[in-house]
Design a protein around this motif. Structure first.
Motif, PDB file in Angstrom:
ATOM      1  N   GLU A 203       8.820 -33.080  40.796  1.00 24.23           N
ATOM      2  CA  GLU A 203       9.232 -31.888  40.062  1.00 24.23           C
ATOM      3  C   GLU A 203      10.707 -31.579  40.292  1.00 24.23           C
ATOM      4  N   ASN A 204      11.154 -31.697  41.537  1.00 24.27           N
ATOM      5  CA  ASN A 204      12.573 -31.442  41.835  1.00 24.27           C
ATOM      6  C   ASN A 204      13.464 -32.465  41.139  1.00 24.27           C
ATOM      7  N   THR A 205      13.035 -33.719  41.107  1.00 22.36           N
ATOM      8  CA  THR A 205      13.805 -34.764  40.422  1.00 22.36           C
ATOM      9  C   THR A 205      13.907 -34.477  38.929  1.00 22.36           C
ATOM     10  N   GLU A 206      12.804 -34.039  38.338  1.00 20.24           N
ATOM     11  CA  GLU A 206      12.800 -33.714  36.914  1.00 20.24           C
ATOM     12  C   GLU A 206      13.720 -32.536  36.625  1.00 20.24           C
ATOM     13  N   HIS A 207      13.719 -31.538  37.477  1.00 19.32           N
ATOM     14  CA  HIS A 207      14.579 -30.374  37.269  1.00 19.32           C
ATOM     15  C   HIS A 207      16.049 -30.781  37.290  1.00 19.32           C
ATOM     16  N   ILE A 208      16.403 -31.639  38.248  1.00 13.24           N
ATOM     17  CA  ILE A 208      17.797 -32.100  38.333  1.00 13.24           C
ATOM     18  C   ILE A 208      18.167 -32.932  37.100  1.00 13.24           C
ATOM     19  N   LEU A 209      17.252 -33.809  36.685  1.00 15.52           N
ATOM     20  CA  LEU A 209      17.518 -34.663  35.531  1.00 15.52           C
ATOM     21  C   LEU A 209      17.695 -33.856  34.258  1.00 15.52           C
ATOM     22  N   PHE A 210      16.795 -32.918  34.008  1.00 10.30           N
ATOM     23  CA  PHE A 210      16.869 -32.134  32.782  1.00 10.30           C
ATOM     24  C   PHE A 210      18.033 -31.156  32.811  1.00 10.30           C
ATOM     25  N   ALA A 211      18.378 -30.674  34.009  1.00  8.38           N
ATOM     26  CA  ALA A 211      19.545 -29.791  34.117  1.00  8.38           C
ATOM     27  C   ALA A 211      20.809 -30.541  33.773  1.00  8.38           C
TER      28      ALA A 211
END
Length: 211
Positions: A203-211
C-alpha cells in the motif's frame, strides 16, 4: 467605475487558459486527470484485495498443516497433547514436533480452561482471562474419525480458520480448533504479522507511485 481586470503574466495566463474548464483542452485535461485518479484507485483496491486473498490463503494452508501435525502427534499415543504421560504411557513432546518457531499451540479442557500454552519455539506462555475467552469462543471441529472406530483420529480435512487477537501477546492470529485426546480441544495458530506487514508495504509503495 469597475476595477481593472487583473492580468496574469504571459506564461501563467497561457496555462490558466489551457486548464480552464471553459475550453476544450481544459475539459480534456481535467477529464484525463479524473479518469487516471479513478483508475489508480481501482487498481490499488483490486491489487490489495488480490494480494490479501493470496497471503491469507497461504497462511490458512500453513495453519491447517500445523493443525494436522499437532493433532496426529497428540492422538498417536497414550499421552497428553504436550507429551506428558497419561495413564502410564509416554510420548513425544508434540509442542516441539515439526512446527514453525512462531506457531501458537494451546490445549483446552472440556470446562474451557487452558491446560497448556506454547508460543515461539515451544516456550510456554501465560494467557489472561480475555485471551482464554477468545480461544474458548472459537468454533470447534470434531475428530475426523471417532473414538472406537479403529481408525487413527485427527482433525477434519482442511478445518476452518478464524482470526482472533490475543491482547496479552499483542498479536492477531489465524486459529483452528479441533478435538484432541481425552476430551481436550487443540488450538493451533499462526500470527498475521507477516501478512499485515506485506500488505502495508504494498500500500505504501502504491501511494508513492501514484503520488
Amino acid at each position: 467605475m469597475p476595477a481593472p481586470a487583473v492580468r496574469l503574466p504571459g506564461r501563467l495566463a497561457r496555462w490558466a487558459h489551457v486548464l480552464s474548464y471553459r475550453t476544450i483542452s481544459g475539459k480534456l485535461i481535467i477529464g484525463l486527470v479524473l479518469l487516471f485518479g479513478l483508475a489508480s484507485a481501482v487498481v490499488s483496491v483490486v491489487t490489495a484485495q488480490s494480494l490479501n486473498n493470496s497471503l491469507m490463503s497461504s497462511l490458512r494452508s500453513q495453519v491447517q498443516s500445523a493443525t494436522t501435525t499437532w493433532s496426529h502427534c497428540a492422538n498417536s499415543g497414550d499421552h497428553g497433547p504436550g507429551g506428558a504421560p497419561d495413564g502410564g504411557g509416554s510420548g513425544p513432546d508434540c509442542y516441539g514436533v515439526g512446527q514453525a518457531p512462531d506457531t501458537f499451540l494451546a490445549s483446552l479442557s472440556a470446562s474451557g480452561t487452558v491446560q497448556e500454552c506454547h508460543y515461539n519455539t515451544s516456550s510456554s506462555c501465560t494467557l489472561t482471562a480475555e485471551d482464554t475467552a477468545a480461544l474458548v469462543s472459537l468454533p470447534a471441529q470434531g475428530a475426523y474419525n471417532q473414538p472406537g472406530s479403529g481408525l487413527p483420529q485427527g482433525p477434519p480435512p482442511d478445518p476452518p480458520t478464524y482470526t482472533r487477537m490475543l491482547p496479552s501477546l499483542g498479536v492477531e492470529f489465524m486459529f483452528t480448533k479441533v478435538t484432541g485426546p481425552n476430551n481436550t480441544m487443540l488450538v493451533t495458530g499462526l500470527p498475521l504479522t507477516t501478512v499485515n506487514a506485506e500488505l502495508e508495504h504494498v500500500e505504501n509503495t502504491e501511494h508513492i507511485l501514484f503520488a
